[in-house]
Design a protein around this motif. Structure first.
Motif, PDB file in Angstrom:
ATOM      1  N   ILE A 114     -22.917 -59.046   4.264  1.00  0.00           N
ATOM      2  CA  ILE A 114     -22.119 -59.998   3.484  1.00  0.00           C
ATOM      3  C   ILE A 114     -20.742 -60.098   4.130  1.00  0.00           C
ATOM      4  O   ILE A 114     -20.111 -59.074   4.422  1.00  0.00           O
ATOM      5  CB  ILE A 114     -21.975 -59.529   2.023  1.00  0.00           C
ATOM      6  N   ILE A 172     -19.282 -63.715  -5.251  1.00  0.00           N
ATOM      7  CA  ILE A 172     -20.422 -63.404  -4.376  1.00  0.00           C
ATOM      8  C   ILE A 172     -21.726 -63.829  -5.050  1.00  0.00           C
ATOM      9  O   ILE A 172     -22.626 -64.379  -4.415  1.00  0.00           O
ATOM     10  CB  ILE A 172     -20.445 -61.901  -4.035  1.00  0.00           C
ATOM     11  N   ILE A 220     -17.978 -67.428   1.841  1.00  0.00           N
ATOM     12  CA  ILE A 220     -18.824 -66.262   1.555  1.00  0.00           C
ATOM     13  C   ILE A 220     -20.120 -66.459   2.322  1.00  0.00           C
ATOM     14  O   ILE A 220     -20.782 -67.490   2.191  1.00  0.00           O
ATOM     15  CB  ILE A 220     -19.105 -66.145   0.046  1.00  0.00           C
TER      16      ILE A 220
END
Length: 350
Positions: free
Chosen positions: A4, A49, A60
């Motif tokens: 991520i 997120i 993101i």
């Protein structure tokens, strides 16, 4: 794989900044903890997120793909909340199974996946019960199993232990630690509890008022806090912090004189951990003051004195005996002292 990336992510509501310029890469299978007081932006970061909040700034990425415009259901993340959010009319089995039905997973796979998830959190004997028949700890385990059964790319956990009592918190924390090792799934965990952060995390992100204060392993953050905020937030008890003046390599304030420091002259905040100092005989230590309070911890005795309005604590042997008001002297070795700039609170020398 589920790396991520948060690239300069921010969240604003009008003039209020909830998260400011959050820039971090979370490695595949990493257990990352977002830590800070209420209102610091940690839950908002997690919700961005998940797709439950839109980012005002930045990008993101999950697995290298920008997900800013994707719906939560398309991001392949599973969330565990502080509230268990179970369906009261369904038994444990059906609660765990529900995400599989919603996502259109083939029915013949359901039983095996539900039982595998329930076994991981030790719920096999409770599958027939309704949520009302379960304890708080058991309900939280159902919520965990419901997230596990989806086999997501990313787990997001928002203060999952805060509704549990102290004993259950310890056992459920151990279960989450074991699960993260067993499942090896990228996990982002939000908490205000520094003990959870220290025990669970591969890395900790300490936040204050929407701004990242420090990122590092629990050991890095404990041993080398970036500023006085991190020092005061991490540790049980938190680091002792004393405001004073350095002159000629000696730190002075009320009841305190610590020579031998390598620091420029001027106002300074000096810190040390309770377990790093000790009791000195015959008032020969660097801190000498009347005892403000004594706390028996079982394995040690915590002694606190007042220094320039701040409480300063040192761990002594469990056999230590004294009364409130008695004079006590602490030895504070120079090499265990942390120095911070008085105005900014930043660690001296970075």
């Amino acid at each position: 794989m589920a790396e991520i990336q948060l690239r300069n992510v921010g969240k604003r509501w009008g003039n209020f900044v909830g998260v400011d310029n959050f820039d971090l890469t979370i490695a595949d299978r990493e257990f990352l903890v977002l830590l800070g007081p209420s209102g610091c932006g940690k839950t908002t970061t997690m919700r961005m997120i998940a797709g439950l909040e839109d980012a005002s700034d930045g990008e993101i990425l999950i697995d290298g793909k920008v997900v800013n415009d994707l719906e939560p259901k398309d991001r392949d993340v599973a969330m565990v909340f502080q509230s268990y959010a179970l369906y009261p009319n369904m038994n444990v089995y059906e609660n765990i199974r529900f995400p599989l039905k919603v996502r259109g997973i083939a029915p013949e796979e359901h039983d095996e996946r539900v039982r595998r998830a329930s076994a991981m959190v030790e719920l096999d004997e409770f599958l027939h019960r309704k949520p009302a028949e379960l304890s708080g700890g058991q309900r939280q385990r159902v919520a965990l199993a419901r997230a596990i059964v989806r086999e997501p790319n990313v787990f997001l956990m928002d203060e999952p232990l805060s509704n549990l009592d102290a004993k259950l918190r310890v056992s459920t924390r151990a279960q989450i630690k074991n699960l993260s090792h067993e499942l090896a799934v990228t996990t982002i965990y939000v908490t205000h509890d520094q003990i959870e952060a220290m025990t669970l995390a591969d890395r900790v992100v300490v936040m204050k008022q929407g701004i990242v204060q420090q990122v590092g392993s629990p050991t890095d953050i404990y041993d080398m806090p970036a500023n006085t905020f991190v020092a005061s937030f991490i540790g049980s008890p938190a680091m002792n912090l004393m405001e004073g003046e350095v002159q000629g390599g000696t730190f002075r304030t009320e009841h305190v004189e610590i020579p031998g420091l390598s620091a420029p002259d001027g106002p300074m905040t000096l810190g040390f951990r309770a377990e790093d100092a000790g009791i000195s005989e015959a008032r020969t230590g660097q801190i000498t003051a009347p005892i403000y309070t004594l706390e028996l911890l079982g394995d040690a005795t915590m002694i606190s004195v007042r220094v320039s309005g701040a409480l300063v604590s040192v761990k002594a042997d469990k056999s230590f005996r004294a009364e409130i008001g008695d004079m006590v002297s602490f030895s504070v070795p120079v090499d265990i002292c942390h120095l911070f700039e008085a105005e900014s609170g930043a660690r001296l020398g970075g």
